[in-house]
Write a protein that holds these residues in place. Structure first.
Motif, PDB file in Angstrom:
ATOM      1  N   ASN A  75       0.823  -1.212   0.000  1.00 40.55           N
ATOM      2  CA  ASN A  75       0.000   0.000   0.000  1.00 40.55           C
ATOM      3  C   ASN A  75       0.859   1.265   0.000  1.00 40.55           C
ATOM      4  O   ASN A  75       0.382   2.356   0.287  1.00 40.55           O
ATOM      5  N   CYS A  76       2.148   1.102  -0.321  1.00 42.28           N
ATOM      6  CA  CYS A  76       3.067   2.235  -0.409  1.00 42.28           C
ATOM      7  C   CYS A  76       3.377   2.534  -1.873  1.00 42.28           C
ATOM      8  O   CYS A  76       3.681   1.621  -2.649  1.00 42.28           O
ATOM      9  N   TYR A  77       3.313   3.794  -2.242  1.00 36.73           N
ATOM     10  CA  TYR A  77       3.553   4.207  -3.622  1.00 36.73           C
ATOM     11  C   TYR A  77       4.663   5.247  -3.659  1.00 36.73           C
ATOM     12  O   TYR A  77       4.628   6.234  -2.916  1.00 36.73           O
ATOM     13  N   ILE A  78       5.631   5.000  -4.522  1.00 38.42           N
ATOM     14  CA  ILE A  78       6.774   5.902  -4.619  1.00 38.42           C
ATOM     15  C   ILE A  78       6.464   7.015  -5.615  1.00 38.42           C
ATOM     16  O   ILE A  78       5.664   6.843  -6.544  1.00 38.42           O
ATOM     17  N   VAL A  79       7.106   8.167  -5.417  1.00 40.53           N
ATOM     18  CA  VAL A  79       6.939   9.283  -6.342  1.00 40.53           C
ATOM     19  C   VAL A  79       8.249   9.496  -7.093  1.00 40.53           C
ATOM     20  O   VAL A  79       9.248   8.819  -6.852  1.00 40.53           O
TER      21      VAL A  79
END
Length: 447
Positions: free
Chosen positions: A86-90
């Motif tokens: 549930n972690c999204y990188i930018v």
């Protein structure tokens, strides 16, 4: 090279996480390992290795256990990036994390800033972003890497973490006695520190966490950690951020800073980020804590009982002396304050914090005939002295500090306590603020 480990909890989140990673891949990533329960995920890619756990007790698996399964199934020479699904990188997150990790030979762990996270790690923005896109918009002018923006930490939360393979080779895997992410993270960071590896918070690297924080089960591991390390991480590893906006010493000058009751040195390390040219000194009674604090570069840390051991403070030496939650534990805090004042330079600053015995929760209990000591708080059973705002001012005046500034820290009060505050303030003309203040921060100087 880097292996990414995705801890899979939800098939849709995992699919979105993989898509997000593939849009932000860098050349050094050559492997993605997905650790999951028995499900229908069957993503086809040469880089992806799916580790399917067939265990009816899967619900009992901790963050550490999931992560360790992934690590054991990665290429043996790769660095490791652990990521919940549930972690999204930018943009630039992976590049910047890698740059931070290799900014120095002795850096072994790098973590990014997140939108949400545990308050005691001080690495999340804790701002109400409506969506991933709003988070991206907020961070887009902050993702240009600057090594000077990296921040040394004694610990960070492994919501997302990049670890050098050599650290894992030397200190082994995460300790599976810890259920929660945070205690497992703290333990790993400290084990790495004792092997000479530092932890960095990369302030130009960002992740967005969708929904809840997985594995943050709070205080279940607290006693396990205390038994292993000899101190409470929620107290001894915390940065006392409440004093940072009270500092009046010029940050561009070389300064001597003393913290009495420095615990593991997290606050001293933060002050080292602010005062680039500083000499750090610290005392604490807990040997296990000072053993950690001694790993801070150029810090003179001593394990000592400041009241009972033969400790001398050099006169006119310090620009800043800090005593946070210390004086209430002493038999004669007034005598220590005299020594502190003598050790202070003419234009030096003292900052102390003390619990307020006049807080409405104590008044309310006392009216009902109760004076019950607790494990923590104002009536902590280790407290020997108790103070009101008036007695704190008198203590400062006794060492010729007649100009003082105080700041209140508040706690939640019940409706019953609120009614009592209104009654007492009206009937006896009492200052409401003194009844509502849980703790005071006091200083002899202000900005």
């Amino acid at each position: 090279m880097i292996s990414i480990i995705i801890l899979s909890h939800n098939e849709n989140d995992t699919q979105s996480c993989i898509n997000n990673i593939e849009n932000n891949l860098i050349e050094s990533i050559n492997e993605i390992v997905i650790v999951k329960g028995n499900s229908d995920i069957n993503y086809k890619s040469e880089k992806i290795n799916i580790i399917n756990i067939n265990d009816k007790n899967l619900f009992s698996y901790s963050f550490s256990k999931f992560a360790n399964i992934g690590i054991k199934n990665t290429s043996k020479n790769n660095d490791i990036l652990i990521l919940n699904d549930n972690c999204y990188i930018v943009e630039n997150t992976l590049e910047n994390l890698e740059k931070a990790l290799y900014s120095s030979e002795n850096v072994g762990i790098a973590t990014p800033v997140s939108n949400i996270g545990p308050f005691y790690h001080y690495q999340s923005l804790n701002l109400p972003f409506e969506s991933l896109q709003s988070f991206i918009d907020y961070t887009k002018d902050k993702v240009n890497y600057k090594q000077s923006d990296n921040e040394l930490r004694l610990r960070t939360s492994f919501l997302t973490v990049l670890i050098k393979r050599c650290v894992l080779d030397e200190i082994s895997l995460l300790d599976e006695i810890f259920i929660s992410t945070d205690f497992a993270s703290d333990d790993f960071c400290l084990r790495a520190l004792k092997q000479g590896y530092k932890t960095l918070l990369c302030n130009n690297s960002f992740i967005y966490i969708k929904g809840d924080l997985y594995y943050n089960i709070g205080y279940l591991d607290k006693n396990k950690f205390k038994n292993k390390w000899g101190f409470d991480p929620l107290y001894s590893l915390s940065i006392r951020t409440e004093i940072l906006d009270k500092l009046s010493i010029d940050s561009s000058s070389a300064v001597n800073i003393l913290e009495i009751g420095c615990a593991c040195g997290s606050t001293l390390l933060k002050l080292k980020e602010i005062y680039k040219e500083c000499n750090l000194y610290g005392f604490d009674i807990n040997k296990e804590s000072t053993d950690i604090a001694k790993h801070i570069d150029n810090a003179n840390i001593q394990c000592a009982d400041i009241e009972n051991d033969d400790i001398s403070l050099e006169e006119n030496k310090f620009d800043l002396v800090i005593l946070l939650d210390v004086l209430e534990h002493l038999k004669d805090p007034w005598e220590l304050m005299k020594k502190v004042k003598k050790s202070l330079k003419k234009d030096g600053q003292i900052i102390i914090s003390l619990p307020n015995i006049m807080h409405i929760s104590i008044v309310n209990s006392l009216i009902q005939g109760n004076w019950d000591y607790q494990e923590s708080g104002i009536l902590d059973r280790t407290h020997l002295r108790f103070f009101t705002l008036k007695s704190i001012k008198e203590m400062f005046q006794s060492i010729d500090c007649n100009m003082i500034y105080y700041f209140s820290i508040y706690s939640r009060i019940s409706s019953e306590e609120e009614n009592l505050i209104n009654l007492l303030s009206t009937q006896y003309n009492l200052d409401k603020n003194q009844l509502m203040s849980y703790q005071y921060i006091i200083t002899n100087k202000t900005l």
